[in-house]
Design a protein around this motif. Structure first.
Motif, mmCIF file in Angstrom:
data_model
loop_
_atom_site.group_PDB
_atom_site.id
_atom_site.type_symbol
_atom_site.label_atom_id
_atom_site.label_comp_id
_atom_site.label_asym_id
_atom_site.label_seq_id
_atom_site.Cartn_x
_atom_site.Cartn_y
_atom_site.Cartn_z
ATOM 1 N N GLY A 140 0.814 -1.205 0.000
ATOM 2 C CA GLY A 140 0.000 0.000 0.000
ATOM 3 C C GLY A 140 0.848 1.255 0.000
ATOM 4 O O GLY A 140 2.079 1.205 -0.112
ATOM 5 N N PRO A 141 0.217 2.414 0.139
ATOM 6 C CA PRO A 141 0.947 3.688 0.079
ATOM 7 C C PRO A 141 1.869 3.879 1.278
ATOM 8 O O PRO A 141 1.559 3.453 2.397
ATOM 9 N N MET A 142 3.010 4.541 1.032
ATOM 10 C CA MET A 142 3.879 4.949 2.128
ATOM 11 C C MET A 142 3.136 5.952 3.003
ATOM 12 O O MET A 142 2.278 6.706 2.536
ATOM 13 N N GLY A 143 3.477 5.958 4.290
ATOM 14 C CA GLY A 143 2.889 6.938 5.188
ATOM 15 C C GLY A 143 1.454 6.641 5.570
ATOM 16 O O GLY A 143 0.706 7.544 5.959
ATOM 17 N N THR A 144 1.051 5.382 5.453
ATOM 18 C CA THR A 144 -0.292 4.978 5.876
ATOM 19 C C THR A 144 -0.182 3.778 6.810
ATOM 20 O O THR A 144 0.811 3.053 6.801
ATOM 21 N N GLY A 145 -1.198 3.575 7.596
ATOM 22 C CA GLY A 145 -1.216 2.439 8.511
ATOM 23 C C GLY A 145 -2.429 2.539 9.396
ATOM 24 O O GLY A 145 -3.326 3.377 9.181
ATOM 25 N N ALA A 146 -2.457 1.704 10.413
ATOM 26 C CA ALA A 146 -3.627 1.696 11.289
ATOM 27 C C ALA A 146 -3.286 1.124 12.655
ATOM 28 O O ALA A 146 -2.344 0.343 12.810
ATOM 29 N N LEU A 147 -4.058 1.553 13.608
ATOM 30 C CA LEU A 147 -4.096 0.942 14.938
ATOM 31 C C LEU A 147 -5.490 0.371 15.101
ATOM 32 O O LEU A 147 -6.485 1.095 15.005
ATOM 33 N N VAL A 148 -5.578 -0.937 15.303
ATOM 34 C CA VAL A 148 -6.868 -1.593 15.509
ATOM 35 C C VAL A 148 -6.876 -2.122 16.932
ATOM 36 O O VAL A 148 -5.896 -2.736 17.378
ATOM 37 N N GLY A 149 -7.965 -1.884 17.637
ATOM 38 C CA GLY A 149 -7.989 -2.349 19.021
ATOM 39 C C GLY A 149 -9.387 -2.500 19.570
ATOM 40 O O GLY A 149 -10.374 -2.130 18.931
ATOM 41 N N ARG A 150 -9.429 -3.031 20.759
ATOM 42 C CA ARG A 150 -10.712 -3.119 21.463
ATOM 43 C C ARG A 150 -11.146 -1.695 21.813
ATOM 44 O O ARG A 150 -10.351 -0.890 22.309
ATOM 45 N N ARG A 151 -12.395 -1.413 21.580
ATOM 46 C CA ARG A 151 -12.892 -0.069 21.857
ATOM 47 C C ARG A 151 -12.648 0.317 23.315
ATOM 48 O O ARG A 151 -12.249 1.447 23.618
ATOM 49 N N ALA A 152 -12.863 -0.617 24.223
ATOM 50 C CA ALA A 152 -12.674 -0.326 25.643
ATOM 51 C C ALA A 152 -11.234 0.060 25.947
ATOM 52 O O ALA A 152 -10.978 0.913 26.809
ATOM 53 N N ALA A 153 -10.280 -0.559 25.245
ATOM 54 C CA ALA A 153 -8.865 -0.232 25.452
ATOM 55 C C ALA A 153 -8.519 1.092 24.777
ATOM 56 O O ALA A 153 -7.794 1.928 25.344
ATOM 57 N N LEU A 154 -9.018 1.317 23.568
ATOM 58 C CA LEU A 154 -8.751 2.564 22.853
ATOM 59 C C LEU A 154 -9.286 3.771 23.617
ATOM 60 O O LEU A 154 -8.673 4.856 23.594
ATOM 61 N N GLU A 155 -10.390 3.601 24.290
ATOM 62 C CA GLU A 155 -10.980 4.708 25.042
ATOM 63 C C GLU A 155 -10.122 5.118 26.232
ATOM 64 O O GLU A 155 -10.290 6.221 26.774
ATOM 65 N N ARG A 156 -9.196 4.274 26.631
ATOM 66 C CA ARG A 156 -8.308 4.599 27.754
ATOM 67 C C ARG A 156 -7.114 5.440 27.316
ATOM 68 O O ARG A 156 -6.351 5.924 28.160
ATOM 69 N N LEU A 157 -6.930 5.623 26.007
ATOM 70 C CA LEU A 157 -5.779 6.360 25.505
ATOM 71 C C LEU A 157 -6.032 7.866 25.536
ATOM 72 O O LEU A 157 -7.059 8.352 25.048
ATOM 73 N N GLU A 158 -5.086 8.605 26.076
ATOM 74 C CA GLU A 158 -5.115 10.060 25.957
ATOM 75 C C GLU A 158 -4.681 10.390 24.532
ATOM 76 O O GLU A 158 -3.678 9.856 24.036
ATOM 77 N N PRO A 159 -5.410 11.238 23.807
ATOM 78 C CA PRO A 159 -5.043 11.535 22.413
ATOM 79 C C PRO A 159 -3.619 12.076 22.296
ATOM 80 O O PRO A 159 -3.122 12.772 23.180
ATOM 81 N N LEU A 160 -2.989 11.743 21.188
ATOM 82 C CA LEU A 160 -1.639 12.234 20.892
ATOM 83 C C LEU A 160 -1.702 13.587 20.190
ATOM 84 O O LEU A 160 -0.830 14.434 20.370
ATOM 85 N N ARG A 161 -2.737 13.805 19.371
ATOM 86 C CA ARG A 161 -2.888 15.056 18.622
ATOM 87 C C ARG A 161 -4.271 15.658 18.899
ATOM 88 O O ARG A 161 -5.279 14.942 18.895
ATOM 89 N N TYR A 162 -4.267 16.959 19.094
ATOM 90 C CA TYR A 162 -5.509 17.674 19.387
ATOM 91 C C TYR A 162 -5.833 18.636 18.249
ATOM 92 O O TYR A 162 -4.930 19.242 17.663
ATOM 93 N N GLY A 163 -7.113 18.770 17.954
ATOM 94 C CA GLY A 163 -7.551 19.701 16.921
ATOM 95 C C GLY A 163 -8.213 18.986 15.770
ATOM 96 O O GLY A 163 -8.065 17.780 15.575
ATOM 97 N N GLY A 164 -8.981 19.755 14.990
ATOM 98 C CA GLY A 164 -9.682 19.166 13.859
ATOM 99 C C GLY A 164 -10.936 18.438 14.305
ATOM 100 O O GLY A 164 -11.576 18.793 15.299
ATOM 101 N N ASP A 165 -11.266 17.398 13.570
ATOM 102 C CA ASP A 165 -12.533 16.699 13.824
ATOM 103 C C ASP A 165 -12.539 15.889 15.107
ATOM 104 O O ASP A 165 -13.567 15.323 15.470
ATOM 105 N N MET A 166 -11.388 15.802 15.796
ATOM 106 C CA MET A 166 -11.411 15.081 17.077
ATOM 107 C C MET A 166 -12.038 15.933 18.187
ATOM 108 O O MET A 166 -12.315 15.441 19.279
ATOM 109 N N VAL A 167 -12.266 17.205 17.919
ATOM 110 C CA VAL A 167 -12.873 18.101 18.897
ATOM 111 C C VAL A 167 -14.397 18.084 18.721
ATOM 112 O O VAL A 167 -14.901 18.308 17.618
#
Length: 361
Positions: A169-196
């Protein structure tokens, strides 16, 4: 965002994600693993998941993208980083992990396939053991996603990361796949845009998953390209791609066996011609001087040592970089042929040394 949503669904099916999972688009495995390590070690509206005195376990087979973020997370939180060591053949064992796990183990991170040796650890059993001990589990699937995609729903895995360029696939692409319950425990790394979700001059709230962890302008074209790569793998056939890897492995071992059988003869030959080369008639030095010979001999010997070591390690594993290994061994053989041609040219006119040279070879 329709195309991006469709790409997300395609990729979730591709890795065998279930209803309890969500997929976050990233720039690759490194970005995804940093997202997890940062998210678990940084406080936000809640205290960080990893606290002082907690333990993080990673294996010694990891790419530094699955090691350095955990080193930094441990320093940030005052946690202890513990290393699961392989045996002398480069293999990880469940019983060794069992001895490392304690009630303070918060995270266990392991590769699905080591990028350096191709070792395919028993990650299913390792993840299950760590999960049973209460740890969050992280799988680096970068090296396996292109030909041996783990079935995420069947694993005791909270977070799995992979890259687009490892699956055609394209360079500079990828994914993190996880259990929703575990992902919800993560503090975001980047703020701004549609995550707000909403914002005032003093406060903000964040969107639900997956947008919460996808701050900034989305790479829609990259997401579509990544999904197209997944479709390509499925159309080609995962088993067919894996069979090609196995065939490359066999070819690499075949060349390696040839080198191993030749090594004693070559070593004897090198020892025989080195003193002769440095005593060549000055008239020949413009074509093949002693200094050049010494450099060439050292290069070939080093290449042979490297090839022998590489073969010994990879023979005991399931290589993923078999094409590179095959090409490397081919270059070693070319170097040996160059030395043979140069040596024979150097010994022209010296029947005694020419005979010894031919006999050794």
């Amino acid at each position: 965002m329709l195309f991006r949503s469709q790409a997300r669904s395609t990729l979730k099916r591709f890795v065998g994600a279930g209803a309890a999972h969500e997929l976050i688009f990233t720039s690759g495995t490194t970005d995804a693993l940093n997202l997890v390590a940062h998210g678990l070690s940084t406080p936000g509206s809640q205290p960080a998941v990893i606290q002082p005195g907690d333990e993080i376990v990673v294996s010694a087979l990891e790419h530094h993208a699955n090691l350095v973020p955990w080193q930094q997370a441990a320093r940030r939180c005052g946690a202890q980083l513990r290393i699961l060591l392989p045996d002398r053949q480069g293999r990880l064992h469940v019983e060794d992990l069992a001895r490392l796990l304690t009630p303070r183990t918060r995270v266990f991170a392991v590769t699905a396939c080591a990028n350096a040796t191709g070792e395919r650890p028993p990650f299913e059993a390792l993840l299950a053991l760590a999960a049973d001990a209460g740890a969050l589990t992280v799988l680096d699937a970068a090296q396996s996603v292109g030909h041996a995609v783990p079935e995420l729903a069947a694993l005791a895995c909270d977070f799995m990361a992979f890259s687009g360029h490892k699956m055609y696939g394209p360079m500079g692409t990828g994914a993190l796949v996880g259990r929703r319950a575990a992902l919800e425990r993560l503090e975001p790394l980047r703020y701004g845009g549609d995550m707000v979700a909403w914002v005032s001059t003093t406060e903000a709230s964040f969107a639900e998953l997956p947008m919460r962890l996808e701050g900034g302008t989305p790479n829609v074209a990259g997401a579509v390209g990544l999904a197209a790569a997944a479709d390509f793998i499925d159309r080609t056939g995962r088993s067919a791609i894996d069979a090609h890897v196995v065939a490359l492995t066999a070819s690499a071992f075949e060349v390696g066996d040839s080198l191993q059988r030749s090594t004693p003869k070559i070593s004897k030959h090198l020892a025989a011609i080195r003193p002769a080369v440095v005593k060549l008639d000055p008239a020949l030095t413009k074509h093949f001087n002693g200094q050049l010979a010494s450099v060439l001999l050292d290069q070939v010997k080093a290449a042979l040592d490297d090839a022998d070591t590489t073969q010994e390690v990879t023979r005991k594993n399931a290589p993923v970089q078999t094409q590179a290994l095959y090409e490397h061994m081919g270059r070693v053989l070319e170097q040996i042929e160059d030395l043979n041609r140069a040596g024979k040219s150097a010994f022209d006119g010296d029947s005694t040394m020419q005979g010894k040279f031919n006999k050794d070879i």
